[in-house]
Design a protein around this motif. Sequence first.
Motif, PDB file in Angstrom:
ATOM      1  N   LEU A 254       0.863  -1.160  -0.033  1.00  0.00           N
ATOM      2  CA  LEU A 254      -0.158  -0.096  -0.144  1.00  0.00           C
ATOM      3  C   LEU A 254       0.896   1.398   0.051  1.00  0.00           C
ATOM      4  CD1 LEU A 254      -2.679  -0.921   2.585  1.00  0.00           C
ATOM      5  CD2 LEU A 254      -2.865  -1.190   0.140  1.00  0.00           C
ATOM      6  N   GLN A 255       2.042   1.095  -0.053  1.00  0.00           N
ATOM      7  CA  GLN A 255       3.095   2.310   0.004  1.00  0.00           C
ATOM      8  C   GLN A 255       2.951   3.142  -1.244  1.00  0.00           C
ATOM      9  OE1 GLN A 255       4.709   2.971   2.800  1.00  0.00           O
ATOM     10  NE2 GLN A 255       3.247   1.494   3.562  1.00  0.00           N
ATOM     11  N   PRO A 256       3.495   4.427  -1.403  1.00  0.00           N
ATOM     12  CA  PRO A 256       3.675   5.033  -2.669  1.00  0.00           C
ATOM     13  C   PRO A 256       4.437   4.374  -3.918  1.00  0.00           C
ATOM     14  CG  PRO A 256       4.972   6.061  -1.016  1.00  0.00           C
ATOM     15  CD  PRO A 256       3.975   5.177  -0.199  1.00  0.00           C
ATOM     16  N   TRP A 257       5.614   3.921  -3.436  1.00  0.00           N
ATOM     17  CA  TRP A 257       6.412   3.078  -4.457  1.00  0.00           C
ATOM     18  C   TRP A 257       6.722   1.560  -3.995  1.00  0.00           C
ATOM     19  CZ3 TRP A 257       7.815   7.886  -2.312  1.00  0.00           C
ATOM     20  CH2 TRP A 257       7.617   8.981  -2.949  1.00  0.00           C
ATOM     21  N   VAL A 258       6.684   0.781  -5.154  1.00  0.00           N
ATOM     22  CA  VAL A 258       6.888  -0.684  -4.784  1.00  0.00           C
ATOM     23  C   VAL A 258       8.097  -1.329  -5.552  1.00  0.00           C
ATOM     24  CG1 VAL A 258       4.531  -0.927  -4.120  1.00  0.00           C
ATOM     25  CG2 VAL A 258       5.201  -1.033  -6.574  1.00  0.00           C
ATOM     26  N   ARG A 259       8.568  -2.168  -5.123  1.00  0.00           N
ATOM     27  CA  ARG A 259       9.682  -2.975  -5.682  1.00  0.00           C
ATOM     28  C   ARG A 259       9.074  -4.048  -6.591  1.00  0.00           C
ATOM     29  NH1 ARG A 259      14.599  -6.606  -3.269  1.00  0.00           N
ATOM     30  NH2 ARG A 259      15.865  -6.748  -5.045  1.00  0.00           N
ATOM     31  N   LEU A 260       9.329  -3.941  -7.981  1.00  0.00           N
ATOM     32  CA  LEU A 260       8.646  -4.965  -8.831  1.00  0.00           C
ATOM     33  C   LEU A 260       9.566  -5.994  -9.578  1.00  0.00           C
ATOM     34  CD1 LEU A 260       6.415  -2.422 -10.986  1.00  0.00           C
ATOM     35  CD2 LEU A 260       5.964  -3.751  -9.060  1.00  0.00           C
ATOM     36  N   ALA A 261      10.842  -6.057  -9.362  1.00  0.00           N
ATOM     37  CA  ALA A 261      11.791  -7.075  -9.910  1.00  0.00           C
ATOM     38  C   ALA A 261      12.947  -7.377  -8.643  1.00  0.00           C
ATOM     39  CB  ALA A 261      12.373  -6.555 -10.892  1.00  0.00           C
ATOM     40  N   ASP A 262      13.240  -8.555  -8.686  1.00  0.00           N
ATOM     41  CA  ASP A 262      14.539  -9.024  -7.603  1.00  0.00           C
ATOM     42  C   ASP A 262      15.606  -9.049  -8.720  1.00  0.00           C
ATOM     43  OD1 ASP A 262      15.959  -9.635  -5.754  1.00  0.00           O
ATOM     44  OD2 ASP A 262      15.003 -11.716  -5.385  1.00  0.00           O
ATOM     45  N   ASP A 263      16.002  -8.082  -9.479  1.00  0.00           N
ATOM     46  CA  ASP A 263      17.306  -8.182 -10.487  1.00  0.00           C
ATOM     47  C   ASP A 263      18.706  -7.579  -9.872  1.00  0.00           C
ATOM     48  OD1 ASP A 263      16.493  -5.728 -10.322  1.00  0.00           O
ATOM     49  OD2 ASP A 263      15.901  -5.495 -12.557  1.00  0.00           O
ATOM     50  N   SER A 264      18.632  -6.882  -8.899  1.00  0.00           N
ATOM     51  CA  SER A 264      19.978  -6.518  -8.346  1.00  0.00           C
ATOM     52  C   SER A 264      20.104  -6.275  -7.027  1.00  0.00           C
ATOM     53  CB  SER A 264      20.073  -5.139  -8.952  1.00  0.00           C
ATOM     54  OG  SER A 264      21.173  -4.425  -8.665  1.00  0.00           O
ATOM     55  N   TYR A 276      -2.307   3.738  -5.410  1.00  0.00           N
ATOM     56  CA  TYR A 276      -2.082   4.545  -4.232  1.00  0.00           C
ATOM     57  C   TYR A 276      -3.410   5.284  -3.694  1.00  0.00           C
ATOM     58  CZ  TYR A 276       0.854   7.292  -0.824  1.00  0.00           C
ATOM     59  OH  TYR A 276       1.274   7.884   0.182  1.00  0.00           O
ATOM     60  N   HIS A 277      -3.663   5.572  -2.608  1.00  0.00           N
ATOM     61  CA  HIS A 277      -4.924   6.244  -1.926  1.00  0.00           C
ATOM     62  C   HIS A 277      -4.871   7.926  -1.782  1.00  0.00           C
ATOM     63  CE1 HIS A 277      -2.143   6.075   1.642  1.00  0.00           C
ATOM     64  NE2 HIS A 277      -3.194   6.770   2.153  1.00  0.00           N
TER      65      HIS A 277
END
Length: 632
Positions: A254-264, A276-277
């Motif tokens: 529910l946070q403003p920014w999210v991690r979408l990839a586990d690439d680094s 976002y709300h």
Amino acid sequence: MTSRTVLPAFALICASVLAVLPASALTLKETPSLAPRVGTDLPPVSERVPQEPLIVDLEARGRQIGTPGGKIDTLIGRSRDVRLINVWGYARLVAYNEKLELVPDILKDFIEEEGRIFTLVLRKGHKWSDGHPFTSEDIRFWYEDVASNAELQPSGLPQFMLAGGKPPLFEVIDETTVRFTWDAPNPLFKPELAKSRPPFIYRPAHYLKQFHNRYGDAQKIEKLAEQKKLRSWAALFNKMDDMYDARNPELPSLQPWVRLADDSERRFVLHRNPYYHRIDTAGQQLPYLDSVVMTVADGKIIAAKTQAGEADLQARNIGFSDITILKQGEKFGRFETYLWPISKGSQISLQPNLTVADPVWRKLMLDTRFRRALSLGIDREMINKVLYLGLATPGNDTVLEQSPLYRQEYRELYAGFDPEEANRLLDEIGLTERRGDGVRLMPDGRPLEIIVEATGESQEELDALELVGETWREIGVKLFPKPSQRDIIRERALSGLLVMSVWAGFENGIPTSEMPPEDFAPVRSDFLSWSRWGNWYETDGQTGEKPDWEPAIRLTQLYDDWLTSSSEEERTEIWHEILKIHAEETIHIGLVSEVRQPVVVKGLGNVPKEGIYGWDPGAQFGIHRMDEFYRK
């Protein structure tokens, strides 16, 4: 655990200090970077934001309506610091605003009755970052299936979920309303929800149920646990249930920014949450910035890289000693350096160990005159000028002016430089004998040489100790700094071997009466001024040492009184008595407070030039609403 589900029969009137209006009351604008995705993998913004979003009136707070788009580059000293995105984003069920008021945020409303009944009202139509509805089921799942599950939480419910040692009655009222009811007041509950590292009393049940033995496929869970070299379904669940650390890119947020990839492990790109709300009064969905890029760098060179213009927003891994070089680099790096006061009770605090085992030292440490003499023997103005260019505030380790609990005497009592009075007090105690170099002798004939143990992590602390030692010589006290390690110092404190330590002051120098005063009472073993008393409290008298000093006994009583208080007036009265005891007894010997934290800002709007920098409350950038920062 006690819980039940109640049929919907509940009408509520919102009491938020910020606007809560239906999305239809504004003309919503699509975020430019998301527009190409609408109709493919995203619905339009009117279907992404809650039916009653949190509408943020920026102009009323002296800020600008921003332009969506762009990114922030920032530097972190280790890969695990990616979790700071969930600190800085600071979306909480209830959150502190810049006036230190607790207001609904993720929640539409928070209703408190008698200090023990709490009704939480969610926003209709609110969705997780993957578009799945956020409902009361997500809170029920956390309470009944995570927090109350002995395999997932062997130690039981956390302290803030108990009142008088008992759990609450939990009720699901309807799809967007839940209620926690305790038999006794529970003042810990609400402020816990607003912490920098909150308890996240909700979980994305639709995602996590697949890893839970009550809901998931047992064979699939066992196979996945084996693949990840985990011994049980509970270990697997806890690994996937990663609300704070941002290590599981599949976990909805529910946070403003999210991690979408586990690439680094060296460069983390956090993308905007399309569901976002919060929205501004122009109908634009927050956050303004499309992404936050966190790049790992050696902490020793982060200041230099910042000076070279490699960061758009930087406070982590830079400090007061870097201000000069940062100011010199502003023109070349095209950035500005703001100076926010750090919100700790004191930047540096000497902490006499009141539970030291040595009987001679114990008698001295528990003598109020001795601690006052040591405090009066410090020239804080000199320390301020030499180490902080006169920009800090000399005084005790206590609450700051930004706190509604502040009183001038708390900061100034026995904090002036008065070596004559300090010498008089030491003579009065009976420490009149001196050896040839002027150092006083203790009652057993040992020289009055205080070993002050430090972590060795801060040159600033060691420099301050050198300055303290210079003026303590005038009152016949010899100071020996001893660099050590955190764990070793804590072990020595708990065993009674520690005489005195130097540490940062109270983490929260800007408390309100609604925040628990646990740092100011001997209720925790990790506080070096009374580890053995704190250990006794933590273990219900099984280990440690029962307090035998009247001020410590009273502070413990006051803390317990706060835990059972049911009104702001009660809690305010308790806080002031606690702060008065600390000032009169000089339990901590603070040096200076409000040391400036450099905050480097490059090409960003809505970053306040004057702010506060702290962990709780504050969440570093969080209290200043980083989701409102935008590219100029």
